[in-house]
Design a protein around this motif. Structure first.
Motif, PDB file in Angstrom:
ATOM      1  N   HIS A   3      28.016  -2.979   2.250  1.00  0.00           N
ATOM      2  CA  HIS A   3      27.978  -3.016   0.788  1.00  0.00           C
ATOM      3  C   HIS A   3      27.838  -1.619   0.215  1.00  0.00           C
ATOM      4  O   HIS A   3      26.990  -0.849   0.638  1.00  0.00           O
ATOM      5  CB  HIS A   3      26.795  -3.868   0.317  1.00  0.00           C
ATOM      6  CG  HIS A   3      26.958  -5.304   0.676  1.00  0.00           C
ATOM      7  ND1 HIS A   3      27.733  -6.170  -0.025  1.00  0.00           N
ATOM      8  CD2 HIS A   3      26.459  -6.020   1.718  1.00  0.00           C
ATOM      9  CE1 HIS A   3      27.689  -7.371   0.540  1.00  0.00           C
ATOM     10  NE2 HIS A   3      26.922  -7.293   1.613  1.00  0.00           N
ATOM     11  N   LYS A   4      28.632  -1.329  -0.791  1.00  0.00           N
ATOM     12  CA  LYS A   4      28.564  -0.090  -1.578  1.00  0.00           C
ATOM     13  C   LYS A   4      28.597   1.175  -0.701  1.00  0.00           C
ATOM     14  O   LYS A   4      28.893   1.120   0.476  1.00  0.00           O
ATOM     15  CB  LYS A   4      27.321  -0.102  -2.466  1.00  0.00           C
ATOM     16  CG  LYS A   4      27.313  -1.240  -3.472  1.00  0.00           C
ATOM     17  CD  LYS A   4      26.118  -1.131  -4.364  1.00  0.00           C
ATOM     18  CE  LYS A   4      26.038  -2.327  -5.305  1.00  0.00           C
ATOM     19  NZ  LYS A   4      24.805  -2.285  -6.080  1.00  0.00           N
ATOM     20  N   GLY A   5      28.322   2.299  -1.300  1.00  0.00           N
ATOM     21  CA  GLY A   5      28.305   3.572  -0.565  1.00  0.00           C
ATOM     22  C   GLY A   5      29.693   4.155  -0.405  1.00  0.00           C
ATOM     23  O   GLY A   5      30.701   3.479  -0.557  1.00  0.00           O
ATOM     24  N   ASP A   6      29.739   5.440  -0.095  1.00  0.00           N
ATOM     25  CA  ASP A   6      31.006   6.166  -0.032  1.00  0.00           C
ATOM     26  C   ASP A   6      31.924   5.632   1.054  1.00  0.00           C
ATOM     27  O   ASP A   6      33.133   5.574   0.881  1.00  0.00           O
ATOM     28  CB  ASP A   6      30.733   7.655   0.196  1.00  0.00           C
ATOM     29  CG  ASP A   6      31.940   8.518  -0.129  1.00  0.00           C
ATOM     30  OD1 ASP A   6      32.706   8.119  -1.032  1.00  0.00           O
ATOM     31  OD2 ASP A   6      32.128   9.537   0.523  1.00  0.00           O
ATOM     32  N   GLY A  31      25.388  14.912   4.629  1.00  0.00           N
ATOM     33  CA  GLY A  31      24.707  13.928   3.802  1.00  0.00           C
ATOM     34  C   GLY A  31      24.055  14.506   2.572  1.00  0.00           C
ATOM     35  O   GLY A  31      23.067  13.966   2.091  1.00  0.00           O
ATOM     36  N   GLY A  32      24.560  15.596   2.037  1.00  0.00           N
ATOM     37  CA  GLY A  32      23.995  16.189   0.833  1.00  0.00           C
ATOM     38  C   GLY A  32      23.011  17.304   1.133  1.00  0.00           C
ATOM     39  O   GLY A  32      22.700  18.107   0.262  1.00  0.00           O
ATOM     40  N   GLN A  33      22.500  17.366   2.361  1.00  0.00           N
ATOM     41  CA  GLN A  33      21.639  18.470   2.781  1.00  0.00           C
ATOM     42  C   GLN A  33      22.502  19.727   2.847  1.00  0.00           C
ATOM     43  O   GLN A  33      23.690  19.650   3.106  1.00  0.00           O
ATOM     44  CB  GLN A  33      21.095  18.106   4.159  1.00  0.00           C
ATOM     45  CG  GLN A  33      20.404  19.211   4.904  1.00  0.00           C
ATOM     46  CD  GLN A  33      19.868  18.705   6.229  1.00  0.00           C
ATOM     47  OE1 GLN A  33      19.087  17.786   6.258  1.00  0.00           O
ATOM     48  NE2 GLN A  33      20.307  19.304   7.316  1.00  0.00           N
ATOM     49  N   THR A  34      21.883  20.895   2.613  1.00  0.00           N
ATOM     50  CA  THR A  34      22.652  22.142   2.683  1.00  0.00           C
ATOM     51  C   THR A  34      23.228  22.295   4.089  1.00  0.00           C
ATOM     52  O   THR A  34      22.485  22.258   5.062  1.00  0.00           O
ATOM     53  CB  THR A  34      21.758  23.356   2.381  1.00  0.00           C
ATOM     54  OG1 THR A  34      21.128  23.157   1.110  1.00  0.00           O
ATOM     55  CG2 THR A  34      22.563  24.641   2.326  1.00  0.00           C
TER      56      THR A  34
END
Length: 148
Positions: free
Chosen positions: A35-38, A52-55
């Protein structure tokens, strides 16, 4: 047994998972994407190095050094290797083409002769670069050096 009778052994093949073909197939609804998510969206593909969005690692590490665009890479030839080549081929005049024909260099290589090892034969060289000690050793034996 004939070619038209051949069949894979029992359990060797598996039917492919047909997703998105209705609830009766067992793979309907979200089509095994959750369900949902990229990752559930069409056209989604994780970028290389995405954390995952971390640098990302390549941005956390400092930049070091530089790459010289004008650097010239030479294929190094020691006097000992030239001695072997002279003994194997019997040539007294060595240039870039002779080294290419002998299979020890490529046409695109720039060749530099270094003074490591000993040379006993008189050799006439035509190369891209040479060290001072190698030049002295060759000329002491009565050979000559020419820079391309």
């Amino acid at each position: 047994m004939e070619l038209n009778n051949l069949r894979p052994t029992e359990g060797a093949t598996k039917s492919r998972k047909r997703i998105g073909r209705g609830t009766g197939s067992g793979h309907g609804g979200t089509s095994t994407r959750g369900h949902k998510g990229d990752k559930s969206r069409s056209g989604s593909r994780l970028k290389r190095g995405f954390e995952g969005g971390q640098t990302p690692m390549q941005r956390r590490l400092p930049k070091r050094g530089f790459k010289n665009v004008n650097r010239v890479d030479y294929l190094a030839f020691n006097l000992g290797r030239l001695e072997q080549l002279v003994q194997q081929t019997g040539l007294t005049s060595l240039d870039v083409q002779a080294l290419v024909d002998a299979g020890v260099a490529r046409q695109s290589d720039k060749i530099k002769v270094l003074g490591n090892g000993t040379l006993t034969a008189k050799v006439n060289l035509t190369v891209h670069a040479i060290s001072a000690s190698a030049k002295a050793a060759i000329e002491a034996l009565g050979g000559s050096v020419q820079i391309v």
